[in-house]
Design an enzyme around this catalytic site. Structure first.
Site, short mmCIF file in Angstrom:
data_model
loop_
_atom_site.label_atom_id
_atom_site.label_comp_id
_atom_site.label_asym_id
_atom_site.label_seq_id
_atom_site.Cartn_x
_atom_site.Cartn_y
_atom_site.Cartn_z
N GLU A 366 2.04 -3.37 -26.67
CA GLU A 366 1.81 -4.54 -27.53
C GLU A 366 1.33 -4.15 -28.92
O GLU A 366 0.18 -4.41 -29.29
CB GLU A 366 0.85 -5.51 -26.84
CG GLU A 366 1.45 -6.04 -25.56
CD GLU A 366 0.52 -6.86 -24.68
OE1 GLU A 366 -0.51 -7.33 -25.17
OE2 GLU A 366 0.84 -7.01 -23.49
N GLU A 482 7.22 -6.21 -16.69
CA GLU A 482 6.09 -7.04 -16.25
C GLU A 482 6.52 -8.46 -15.95
O GLU A 482 5.79 -9.42 -16.24
CB GLU A 482 5.00 -7.11 -17.34
CG GLU A 482 4.47 -5.79 -17.81
CD GLU A 482 3.29 -5.91 -18.77
OE1 GLU A 482 2.81 -7.03 -19.01
OE2 GLU A 482 2.85 -4.87 -19.28
O1 9MR Z 1 -2.92 -8.53 -15.33
C1 9MR Z 1 -3.82 -7.97 -16.24
C2 9MR Z 1 -5.18 -8.64 -16.15
O2 9MR Z 1 -5.76 -8.47 -14.88
C3 9MR Z 1 -6.09 -8.09 -17.25
O3 9MR Z 1 -7.30 -8.78 -17.25
C4 9MR Z 1 -5.41 -8.22 -18.61
C5 9MR Z 1 -6.22 -7.64 -19.75
O4 9MR Z 1 -6.38 -6.24 -19.64
O5 9MR Z 1 -4.17 -7.58 -18.58
C6 9MR Z 1 -3.27 -8.11 -17.66
O6 9MR Z 1 -2.07 -7.40 -17.75
C7 9MR Z 1 -1.37 -7.48 -19.00
C8 9MR Z 1 -0.74 -6.13 -19.28
O7 9MR Z 1 -1.67 -5.11 -19.23
C9 9MR Z 1 -0.03 -6.12 -20.62
N1 9MR Z 1 0.86 -7.24 -20.76
C10 9MR Z 1 0.37 -8.56 -20.37
C11 9MR Z 1 -0.22 -8.49 -18.97
C12 9MR Z 1 -0.58 -9.88 -18.43
O8 9MR Z 1 -1.59 -10.48 -19.16
#
Ligand code: 9MR
Length: 562
Positions: A366, A482
């Protein structure tokens, strides 16, 4: 010799049954030594010696994407726990407390949701050797904060013995044999389980648990439960991994997987280990989890996750080396001139640690901004995050180069959202990867996150296929990294899941298709900080772990060979 008669058999038989009964009662109720009985070898930051278990401070806390700090996120022993029935007594001794020590008993491992931790009923006993106080906090499972708290002024000597007596309606604490106080028990151990956690402040050097025993009281029972078997060795011919394996494209099918659930929930364990052939650790490899303090790396949880994946013939996709929004506070607060070294050291250390076991990485995650203005007038759209602020676009080059040097075999990806459809986000990504290729940066591929949170996110098959093809022409691999699709419209949920799979199967450079979680019970779209939980609807299995029509539709698509 006189022959044995039926009567003798009955007498001997009854005696043997009585003996077995006595032994089992004794086994259930015996005083169990948990320093040697529990498996502490995988506990983050713990060292086992003849003096007991030493816990080094980890300073792990949940940092929100806006940089604010959420709950503390201390570790617990996932590898073994206790089953209880009725009343019990725990005695433990702490020694060598440097500054502060915390010992916590959980009824279940907490769930790490989207930037918050669902606190299960638990009790934390905190020893402050500077202020000379013991603070007891109780969480009752209906809010993130404690529901009850007591503070006791006492002296904290170099060795402290505590007894914790849990009976029908109260908990009584004893320190060095004398009553410290009592608290209503808030029914915290109704689950019939106890899991153990430990933590301390980073202002000190930690503490040692020199004794830990549990004993049942008043006719109750206690039983030691060791880690479950993860070697499922099942090949389910209906599973997504099996069907993908016999499909002519042989792509990997994956899921984001979380370590806590694998240990705590048998149904989840059976589901994810039998359905998928590639795993993305959902959170445990993110900078704030794996590198919470400048000199602290927490590899234990990810190591176990990787071992479990490999044991089940799953590949591991590491997520993620550089992710500004998931950085620990010490990184975000670091001096700009130190950041290049911090980033390079982090990547070297993490990639080296998993070399040969993690076959591909999200190197940067990101990197684009939500601010339109950054895309206007030939802007690159790159987010002005902590790494960009210190190094400009070059941080991306350097991240890939460092990861490649550390493990030349690993496939290196740039992972982003909102790039499935045409638009400024996609244009910016394409322009960036072209620049990276021109500069000979060792990037192997691009991950399309493919989150569909609302109907405005629906993607279009032609556009997605075209994006994958354009990247193929640049010599890049792609993956659906994802995907999760809101279930607001059940038919669209099916369509979108299948569309992305269909495109991936048709794009010759698409290597895998990963869903962001498996069951709504633990999905990342669960509403933040709500007790009781308010579940999302985005995944392939519902909150009762029943497969949804979208799962069946993916199976059917994999069975087709065109
Ligand atoms: O699923 C993840 C969640 O448990 C975390 O709190 C969050 C922040 O670190 O990240 C979520 O995963 C994300 C991923 O790392 C990057 N793309 C978006 C995902 C969904 O929010």
């Amino acid at each position: 010799m006189k022959e044995l008669r039926t009567k003798d058999f009955i007498i001997i038989g009854t005696f043997i049954i009585f003996l077995i009964f006595l032994l089992s009662v004794n086994y259930k109720n015996k005083n169990i030594n948990l320093v040697s009985g529990l498996d502490w070898s995988h506990f983050p930051g713990a060292t086992v010696s003849d003096r007991g278990i030493y816990f080094k401070p980890l300073g792990r806390e949940i940092v929100h994407s806006d940089g604010s700090v959420g709950q503390l996120n201390p570790p617990l022993n996932l590898n073994s726990h206790i089953e209880i029935d009725g009343d019990f007594k725990i005695t433990f001794s702490l020694s060598e407390i440097d500054n502060q020590a915390s010992f916590r008993l959980y009824s279940k491992p907490p769930i790490i949701y989207d930037e918050w931790r669902y606190e299960s009923p638990s009790v934390d006993i905190n020893f402050d050797a500077v202020k000379n106080i013991i603070t007891v906090r109780i969480w009752n499972g209906i809010s993130s904060g404690p529901t009850d708290m007591r503070v006791y002024d006492v002296s904290i000597e170099s060795k402290v013995d505590i007894t914790f007596e849990y009976t029908e309606n109260q908990i009584i604490f004893f320190k060095n044999g004398r009553v410290l106080g009592s608290i209503p028990n808030h029914d915290i151990f109704e689950s019939g389980q106890i899991w153990f956690g430990a933590d301390s402040t980073i202002l000190g050097r930690g503490w040692t648990l020199s004794k830990l025993n549990i004993q049942s009281l008043n006719g109750g029972s206690v039983r030691l439960i060791q880690a479950p078997s993860f070697d499922l060795g099942k090949s389910n011919p209906d599973s997504l991994r099996y069907l993908a394996g016999i499909n002519f494209r042989k792509i990997k099918i994956g899921s984001a997987i979380s370590i806590g659930r694998l240990f705590a929930d048998e149904q989840y364990r059976n589901l994810v280990l039998s359905q998928f052939s590639i795993m993305t650790p959902e959170n445990s490899m993110k900078p704030q989890f794996i590198h919470p303090q400048p000199n602290v790396y927490v590899f234990e949880e990810s190591d176990q996750l990787v071992d479990i994946a490999l044991m089940n013939d799953m590949k591991v996709h590491g997520h993620t080396l550089v992710y500004a929004k998931s950085s620990p506070l010490w990184m975000t607060k670091s001096r700009r001139e130190d950041r290049q070294k911090i980033m390079v050291d982090h990547i070297e250390k993490v990639v080296n640690h998993f070399k040969g076991r993690v076959s591909e990485w999200d190197v940067v995650n990101e990197v684009f901004s939500k601010k339109n203005v950054l895309y206007k007038n030939w802007g690159t759209g790159l987010d002005h995050n902590i790494w960009f602020d210190a190094m400009g676009e070059n941080y991306i080059d350097l991240a890939f180069e460092t990861a490649h040097k550390a493990d030349p075999q690993a496939k290196l990806y740039l992972n982003d959202y909102g790039v499935e459809r045409d638009g400024q986000h996609w244009e910016a990504l394409l322009a960036l990867v072209k620049r990276l290729k021109q500069r000979n940066v060792p990037i192997d591929g691009v991950g399309f996150q493919a989150h569909v949170y609302n109907d405005g996110d629906y993607f279009d098959a032609n556009q997605l296929k075209n994006h994958m093809d354009v990247l193929a022409e640049l010599g890049l691999l792609v993956r659906i990294s994802e995907i999760d699709v809101t279930g607001d419209d059940a038919q669209e949920q099916i369509n979108q899941y299948v569309l992305a799979l269909d495109v991936c199967l048709k794009a010759s450079n698409c290597t895998s298709y990963t869903t962001w979680g498996s069951t709504d019970l633990y999905g990342s779209t669960t509403r933040s900080d709500r007790y009781p939980l308010v579940y999302g609807t985005s995944l392939l299995w519902d909150k009762d772990m029943k497969p949804k029509p979208a799962y069946k539709a993916l199976q059917e698509r994999l069975r087709r060979s065109y």
